[in-house]
Design a protein around this motif. Structure first.
Motif, PDB file in Angstrom:
ATOM      1  N   GLN A  50       0.776  -1.206   0.036  1.00  0.00           N
ATOM      2  CA  GLN A  50      -0.126   0.034  -0.101  1.00  0.00           C
ATOM      3  C   GLN A  50       0.737   1.193  -0.107  1.00  0.00           C
ATOM      4  O   GLN A  50       0.631   2.316  -0.631  1.00  0.00           O
ATOM      5  CB  GLN A  50      -1.115   0.069   1.147  1.00  0.00           C
ATOM      6  CG  GLN A  50      -2.086  -1.153   1.024  1.00  0.00           C
ATOM      7  CD  GLN A  50      -2.756  -1.031   2.253  1.00  0.00           C
ATOM      8  OE1 GLN A  50      -2.375  -0.731   3.481  1.00  0.00           O
ATOM      9  NE2 GLN A  50      -4.231  -1.208   2.028  1.00  0.00           N
ATOM     10  N   LEU A  76      -8.297  -0.258  -3.515  1.00  0.00           N
ATOM     11  CA  LEU A  76      -9.260  -0.865  -2.884  1.00  0.00           C
ATOM     12  C   LEU A  76      -8.904  -2.572  -2.768  1.00  0.00           C
ATOM     13  O   LEU A  76      -9.285  -3.268  -2.003  1.00  0.00           O
ATOM     14  CB  LEU A  76     -10.634  -0.643  -3.498  1.00  0.00           C
ATOM     15  CG  LEU A  76     -11.756  -1.281  -3.074  1.00  0.00           C
ATOM     16  CD1 LEU A  76     -12.080  -1.013  -1.603  1.00  0.00           C
ATOM     17  CD2 LEU A  76     -12.986  -1.206  -3.920  1.00  0.00           C
ATOM     18  N   GLU A  79      -6.434  -3.076   0.006  1.00  0.00           N
ATOM     19  CA  GLU A  79      -7.311  -3.154   1.193  1.00  0.00           C
ATOM     20  C   GLU A  79      -7.843  -4.362   1.382  1.00  0.00           C
ATOM     21  O   GLU A  79      -8.089  -4.734   2.486  1.00  0.00           O
ATOM     22  CB  GLU A  79      -8.226  -1.813   1.194  1.00  0.00           C
ATOM     23  CG  GLU A  79      -8.771  -1.547   2.352  1.00  0.00           C
ATOM     24  CD  GLU A  79      -9.683  -0.229   2.593  1.00  0.00           C
ATOM     25  OE1 GLU A  79     -10.148  -0.046   3.456  1.00  0.00           O
ATOM     26  OE2 GLU A  79      -9.526   0.365   1.560  1.00  0.00           O
ATOM     27  N   THR A  80      -8.887  -4.840   0.475  1.00  0.00           N
ATOM     28  CA  THR A  80      -9.249  -6.052   0.512  1.00  0.00           C
ATOM     29  C   THR A  80      -8.457  -7.365   0.852  1.00  0.00           C
ATOM     30  O   THR A  80      -8.750  -8.249   1.626  1.00  0.00           O
ATOM     31  CB  THR A  80     -10.201  -6.453  -0.933  1.00  0.00           C
ATOM     32  OG1 THR A  80     -10.920  -5.287  -1.142  1.00  0.00           O
ATOM     33  CG2 THR A  80     -11.115  -7.609  -0.725  1.00  0.00           C
ATOM     34  N   LEU A  82      -5.866  -7.142   2.406  1.00  0.00           N
ATOM     35  CA  LEU A  82      -5.326  -7.097   3.845  1.00  0.00           C
ATOM     36  C   LEU A  82      -5.692  -7.979   4.982  1.00  0.00           C
ATOM     37  O   LEU A  82      -7.163  -8.005   5.123  1.00  0.00           O
ATOM     38  CB  LEU A  82      -5.175  -5.578   4.285  1.00  0.00           C
ATOM     39  CG  LEU A  82      -4.722  -5.234   5.841  1.00  0.00           C
ATOM     40  CD1 LEU A  82      -2.976  -5.207   5.422  1.00  0.00           C
ATOM     41  CD2 LEU A  82      -5.105  -3.992   6.108  1.00  0.00           C
TER      42      LEU A  82
END
Length: 787
Positions: A50, A76, A79-80, A82
């Motif tokens: 990120q 996004l 982030e998904t 993670l």
């Protein structure tokens, strides 16, 4: 920066499982970041990715709305991925050896994890430097990230880092200059400059093939449509050209005539160079005159009568006469204590206890880059990358004397010219001096090139082009197709060399030398030592393949008129598949979309077919094929049954070879052939039968004691001709009937292997037609009569 410019550096497919399963934008995320599917240390890696993604976006602003939306989706997506916070988290790896399973294929991933061990203050600078390396090299250059990790691990704590402004805003050239001047980061300078590709798209008029079609022509203008196609025959772009039809002036007409006449003169000159009495090279008799005048003891084998210095030059001359300039080829002593591996192109020698010497010329055999079968596929012949030729007389005799006069330190690892202390300039001057001394005594012209090309010109049409290509190291078109034993290629060259020596008048000397006898080199057969095409099917597989296709046809339902649709499909597919394999191996069919012509292009009585050229999509360009009488009869019988079974609405079309698929009759196209092979034989490459055709023909015609090999006959089989030399070309001297009769005679020993299976196919076709086979079924005079 996005989408990535470095996708072409790695052709690995997207993982089918792991973190990419059912993930939106997974292909883009994989192409940009190369996350491992199992993703170890995920709680640390995704956070680092990120931060890395944020720096990449800040370094190069988005160009348009598409890039902005794409970057938002990537953020996004990260982030998904993670993972949820867990109580225990694995610590970051400290050394590269902890990531040994990921270093080669995921270098960016490894560098990010290792960089996470840096302090927060130093981590920002290393992260931006990694962004610049990634921006220039992409995610897959292992050497760049290896250098990055090594420099980061060894970087002293008290040495200032590159200024952050230079990392975030500096150009590639400025950053590379700053890294070069840095005492510890200089090795990274080459990896911050993007590798620009200099490949340029060829203009339309420089495409692989350009086809011209005249659409409109009148007294005012001519409109011509030009279409390009690639090497596989796929059509490309098209454009229209217009030219005015204006009468030429007298001066322009004379200039046009002069250009045409000069072009014809050059074409005739090139054709005359290939004639047996060409003025470009010497005949063996003229070469004998030169050798006799230049060095009388040479052809008599009296080597001791020649000065030691002259022997070195004559050794180079004989090597050039053989067809391969060996001056730069290194020597390799087989008895040397050095364990170094010799190069592919080298001269191997070994002294024996009888004051003799065995010299072998090792040459590369992988001259073309064609289609290859899957690794480990035992159905196809092997292909060796090199082959060896035992040097014939008088080369080994001269080598023996020359090498024994050299110091032992110069007889291994050095190029031949360097070992002999003879430069190319010295050799040319020596040969020109001999030519100048002999020229007043002979009525023909002498030149170094004419002398060196004497044997190769003599061997033309007597030795296959593939064997001469192996000897000279220059690939020919048929190198894609012919596969044969290395010993057979050596035999072809040496046999022609002996005939050449006989023309030179060296018969008495070579008869007393054991190195000239053919049996010395290839007395012991060598198996699985092939050179040439890598897509040649093994001949021992033909019997089980044909049996698997034809054996079920021995059980015939009765009566034949009542066979159902399923039985008709099986019989049609099996007989058509056998006929295709039989034709592909004896006609050398090209694996094009429509290999078989319509009835307008088949002459059953003469055994001739004209098929579409693979490089053309136009009806007016054809290639001629010659079929043997048995195959012609089988095709005729199948066509008779096909016409009888075709629906009425198709009877008026000039249908070629078709197959019944259970519902309708389909032309025997490439996709249909592939389906039939997978159904009845197995997954095979359709183009491999053309390769097998060339090898079978060459083996059959070389093994006949009374046979005389002619390269033109092999060219006719493979449809390999120079411009204007095709049997249906403008300058052909033979009619098609004469060419067909001659070629059928050459095909006879090749097709004899299929006699038993031809009889089975003919019996099956006769049963389908309601006829019986009479006459001598073992020959070609069998007849089908109504039962």
């Amino acid at each position: 920066m996005y989408p990535s410019l470095h996708d072409a550096t790695e052709c690995r497919d997207l993982p089918l499982d792991g973190i990419y399963t059912d993930t939106p934008e997974s292909a883009l995320l994989w192409s940009l970041f190369r996350l491992p599917p199992d993703c170890p240390y995920a709680s640390h890696a995704i956070v680092l990715y990120q931060q890395f993604h944020h720096c990449c976006c800040a370094f190069e602003p988005e160009a348009n709305t598409y890039y902005r939306c794409q970057r938002e989706r990537l953020a996004l997506q990260l982030e998904t991925l993670l993972p949820l916070e867990t109580a225990t988290s694995s610590p970051l790896p400290q050394h590269r050896r902890q990531l040994h399973a990921y270093l080669t294929h995921y270098p960016l991933f490894c560098s990010l994890l290792l960089m996470g061990n840096e302090e927060q203050k130093k981590q920002n600078g290393w992260l931006w430097l990694l962004v610049r390396v990634y921006h220039a090299m992409g995610p897959d250059v292992y050497e760049a990230y290896l250098a990055f990790d090594r420099l980061r691990a060894a970087y002293p704590a008290d040495v200032p880092f590159i200024e952050l402004g230079m990392l975030t805003q500096g150009s590639q050239h400025a950053l590379a200059q700053a890294l070069t001047e840095h005492p510890y980061l200089a090795p990274l300078a080459p990896y911050v400059k993007r590798r620009h590709s200099h490949a340029r798209r060829r203009p339309l008029y420089q495409a692989a093939n350009v086809h011209t079609t005249t659409r409109v022509e009148n007294a005012v203008l001519t409109a011509t449509v030009k279409t390009t196609s690639d090497q596989d025959g796929n059509a490309g772009e098209s454009w229209l050209t217009l030219s005015a039809n204006q009468p030429l002036s007298d001066q322009a007409a004379k200039r046009q005539f002069a250009q045409q006449s000069s072009g014809m003169a050059r074409a005739i000159g090139r054709a005359n160079k290939a004639l047996p009495a060409s003025q470009a090279v010497l005949t063996p008799g003229e070469c004998r005159v030169f050798l006799t005048l230049a060095c009388p003891p040479l052809l008599d084998g009296e080597w001791l009568a020649i000065a030691k210095t002259e022997r070195k030059y004559w050794l180079l001359f004989w090597l050039a006469l053989l067809g391969h300039p060996c001056r730069e080829i290194p020597l390799h002593n087989r008895r040397s204590k050095s364990q170094s591996e010799p190069p592919t192109l080298s001269l191997h020698y070994e002294f024996d206890t009888r004051e003799g010497c065995n010299v072998v010329l090792q040459l590369p055999a992988d001259l073309v880059k064609g289609t290859r079968p899957a690794a480990g596929d035992k159905r196809y012949y092997t292909q060796r990358p090199s082959w060896s030729l035992s040097l014939p007389w008088p080369l080994q005799s001269v080598f023996n004397l020359v090498l024994r006069d050299l110091p032992s330190s110069q007889r291994h690892g050095l190029p031949l010219a360097e070992a002999l202390s003879i430069s190319p300039t010295q050799y040319r001057q020596w040969l020109k001096a001999h030519i100048k001394a002999v020229q007043p005594q002979v009525p023909f012209h002498l030149s170094p090139t004419g002398l060196h090309q004497t044997f190769l010109h003599f061997a033309r049409e007597q030795v296959p082009d593939t064997a001469l290509a192996l000897l000279t190291g220059k690939a020919c078109v048929q190198s894609h197709y012919v596969n044969q034993e290395a010993a057979a290629a050596s035999h072809q060259v040496r046999r022609c060399w002996q005939a050449f020596l006989a023309e030179l008048g060296a018969t008495e000397a070579l008869n007393s030398s054991s190195e000239t006898h053919v049996s010395v080199t290839w007395g012991m057969p060598s198996y699985h030592d092939q050179v040439g095409s890598a897509l040649t099917l093994r001949q021992e597989l033909l019997a089980p393949i044909f049996s698997a296709i034809l054996q079920p046809l021995q059980q015939r339902p009765s009566p034949h008129a009542l066979i159902d649709s399923r039985q008709r499909q099986v019989w049609s597919e099996r007989v058509a598949l056998y006929l295709h394999l039989r034709a592909a191996m004896t006609l050398a069919l090209r694996p094009v979309n429509q290999p078989y012509p319509t009835l307008d292009h088949i002459a059953f009585k003469a055994g001739l077919l004209t098929v579409q050229d693979k490089r053309s999509h136009h009806h007016d360009e054809r290639r001629v094929l010659v079929a043997d009488p048995v195959l012609t009869r089988l095709l005729g019988l199948y066509h008779s049954w096909q016409q009888r079974a075709l629906p009425l609405e198709r009877l008026q079309e000039p249908v070629g070879l078709s197959v019944f698929d259970g519902q309708q009759w389909q032309p025997l196209e490439r996709s249909t052939v592939q389906r039939l092979l997978e159904t009845y034989v197995g997954d095979m490459v359709p183009g491999g039968f053309r390769h097998l055709s060339a090898s079978l023909w060459l083996e059959a015609n070389q093994s006949r004691p009374e046979g005389h090999f002619a390269q033109t006959d092999l060219n006719l089989l493979m449809n390999h001709f120079l411009r204007g030399q095709s049997p249906i070309g403008q300058y052909s001297l033979l009619s098609l009937t004469q060419a067909a009769a001659h070629q059928q005679q050459q095909l006879a020993p090749m097709v004899a292997k299929f006699a038993a299976y031809d009889r089975q196919a003919e019996t099956a076709l006769a049963w389908l037609l309601g006829t019986s086979v009479t006459g001598d079924r073992r020959g070609e005079e069998g007849r089908c009569v109504t039962g």
